[in-house]
Write an enzyme that holds these catalytic residues in place. Structure first.
Site, PDB file in Angstrom:
ATOM      1  N   ASN A 145      -2.733  -1.995   4.503  1.00 55.94           N
ATOM      2  CA  ASN A 145      -3.741  -1.409   5.381  1.00 55.94           C
ATOM      3  C   ASN A 145      -4.239  -2.440   6.389  1.00 55.94           C
ATOM      4  O   ASN A 145      -4.858  -2.106   7.388  1.00 55.94           O
ATOM      5  CB  ASN A 145      -4.935  -0.879   4.566  1.00 55.94           C
ATOM      6  N   CYS A 320     -14.133  -8.879   3.278  1.00 57.26           N
ATOM      7  CA  CYS A 320     -13.617 -10.019   2.520  1.00 57.26           C
ATOM      8  C   CYS A 320     -14.146  -9.988   1.091  1.00 57.26           C
ATOM      9  O   CYS A 320     -15.146  -9.366   0.792  1.00 57.26           O
ATOM     10  CB  CYS A 320     -14.010 -11.307   3.191  1.00 57.26           C
TER      11      CYS A 320
HETATM   12  N1  PLP Z   1      -5.592   1.924  -0.576  1.00 53.82           N
HETATM   13  C1  PLP Z   1      -5.344   1.618   0.700  1.00 53.82           C
HETATM   14  C2  PLP Z   1      -4.096   0.885   1.063  1.00 53.82           C
HETATM   15  C3  PLP Z   1      -6.243   1.998   1.696  1.00 53.82           C
HETATM   16  O1  PLP Z   1      -5.986   1.704   2.982  1.00 53.82           O
HETATM   17  C4  PLP Z   1      -7.420   2.690   1.319  1.00 53.82           C
HETATM   18  C5  PLP Z   1      -8.431   3.029   2.331  1.00 53.82           C
HETATM   19  O2  PLP Z   1      -8.736   2.241   3.212  1.00 53.82           O
HETATM   20  C6  PLP Z   1      -7.617   3.001  -0.025  1.00 53.82           C
HETATM   21  C7  PLP Z   1      -6.673   2.604  -0.941  1.00 53.82           C
HETATM   22  C8  PLP Z   1      -8.821   3.747  -0.495  1.00 53.82           C
HETATM   23  O3  PLP Z   1      -8.787   5.073  -0.053  1.00 53.82           O
HETATM   24  P1  PLP Z   1     -10.024   6.059  -0.244  1.00 53.82           P
HETATM   25  O4  PLP Z   1     -10.884   5.891   0.970  1.00 53.82           O
HETATM   26  O5  PLP Z   1      -9.442   7.430  -0.357  1.00 53.82           O
HETATM   27  O6  PLP Z   1     -10.731   5.643  -1.490  1.00 53.82           O
END
Ligand code: PLP
Length: 377
Positions: A145, A320
């Site tokens: 992300n 962070c």
């Molecule tokens: N995992 C990744 C790679 C993400 O980018 C995000 C959200 O930013 C999440 C998990 C968490 O998602 P949610 O907002 O549905 O809890």
């Protein structure tokens, strides 16, 4: 103008509006025994099957949760046992995995973090070194992300299962589904996390794919919905939207990928021609949806507010984990503090246009130049 699509996306209203109208007659509890309730349950199950199909799952189940954060927690804590021996988690993970792993560590579990290479992917040879027959659980994300870096999950699963065939391999696919090809069977993963609001669905709807061989315990107890693995009445409207946007994103994955690649390349071309100095933390092989870029001698947070004043929203990377460090993931990629300080995350969606990119580039260059002028750099 919105360029923070890795954090969330706009709901696909073409799909949503029809579902909302329909919901007026179908608001019933899917757990209710009367026929209207049973009809809602049927639709819930159809949504589940549709998502499983689009994930490439020919077997296994899908557990709906209240977010991907919850799905990640379910994957990690739901498989944790008293006698779990060793857990490997990559340093690039989203906080919902990373902080869960830290919690396990604080409870006395042997948790080790797999380093990243300079390009933001998991260091495969370091993973090979850390992986031994004691490792019971691995969690490595599909697409970062933070930078859009894409991990070679097939290879990592192969390495892990060759060393310990019983290891449980979890993958966070939140930034992958609908953006790059996802096929959980072909990837060989045991669990795979997805989220609705990153692909034009609703916030507060996530899911965990679980392969047949995995024994999972709930982390939330109650009315035993979702095969007892996630109690709480399902968000049926959100789930129906989720399944529709998954289908649409998977169907249009190639077209949208090409469109977003063009947008990203256009932005890079305009920035390159502007003469301002920056380094890229995202490589050409990454998912085009996320661009991590560090502007030389700039404080990105200031740039972010300057852009905000001009009506442009961008991200400044994930929060962070420690107050001292600016960005855990870029640090793990070996970036300097100055590079981290100047880092912005620009993330795209199918709704962005070429015209918007031109405005973004123009304003970004203006902000960087003004920043440098005002700070005498
Ligand atoms: N995992 C990744 C790679 C993400 O980018 C995000 C959200 O930013 C999440 C998990 C968490 O998602 P949610 O907002 O549905 O809890």
């Amino acid at each position: 103008m919105f360029f923070d699509n890795a954090s969330t996306t706009k709901i696909d209203l073409d799909i949503f509006d029809a579902l909302v109208k329909d919901n007026d007659q179908k608001f019933y509890n899917p757990g209710a025994l009367y026929s209207f309730g049973r009809d809602v349950k049927k639709e819930l199950e159809l949504s589940r099957q549709k998502i499983l199909r689009n994930l490439g799952a020919t077997s296994g189940k899908l557990i709906f949760t209240g977010s991907a954060t919850e799905a990640n927690n379910l994957a990690l804590f739901g498989t944790l046992k008293k006698n779990t021996r060793k857990i490997l988690v990559s340093q690039g993970e989203h906080p919902s995995v990373y902080n869960s792993a830290l919690e396990m560590k604080s409870r006395g579990y042997n948790v080790q973090f797999v380093p990243l290479t300079r390009d933001g992917t998991v260091d495969v040879s370091a993973f090979e070194d850390l992986m031994d027959e004691q490792v019971d659980f691995v969690s490595i994300m599909h697409v970062s992300n933070e930078t859009g870096a894409v991990n070679d999950i097939v290879k990592l699963v192969e390495i892990a299962k060759n060393i310990n065939p019983k290891v449980v391999f979890h993958c966070d696919g939140v930034q992958a589904l609908g953006k790059i090809k996802v096929d959980v069977d072909a990837l060989g993963v045991d669990m795979y996390t997805i989220s609705a609001h990153k692909i034009y669905g609703m916030k507060g709807v996530g899911a965990l794919y679980v392969a047949n061989n995995i024994r999972l315990k709930p982390i939330i107890y109650g009315g035993e919905q979702e095969e007892g693995l996630r109690s709480g009445t399902e968000n049926v409207l959100g789930i129906k939207l989720f399944s529709a946007v998954v289908e649409s994103a998977v169907r249009n994955q190639k077209v949208n990928y090409e469109k977003v690649t063009e947008l990203k390349n256009r932005l890079l071309e305009l920035l390159e021609n502007s003469g301002i100095e920056y380094i890229l933390n995202s490589y050409a092989t990454n998912s085009p949806y996320v661009l991590s870029i560090s502007f030389k001698n700039c404080r990105a947070e200031t740039l972010l507010y300057m852009l905000d004043d001009m009506g442009i929203m961008v991200g400044n990377g994930s929060a962070c984990s420690s107050k001292k460090s600016g960005n855990r993931i870029l640090e793990a990629m070996g970036r300097t503090n100055k590079e981290i300080e100047g880092n912005l995350r620009i993330s795209f969606s199918k709704y962005n246009t070429r015209e918007e990119i031109d405005v973004l580039a123009e304003k970004l260059v203006l902000c960087v130049k003004n920043y440098l002028k005002n700070t005498n750099r």
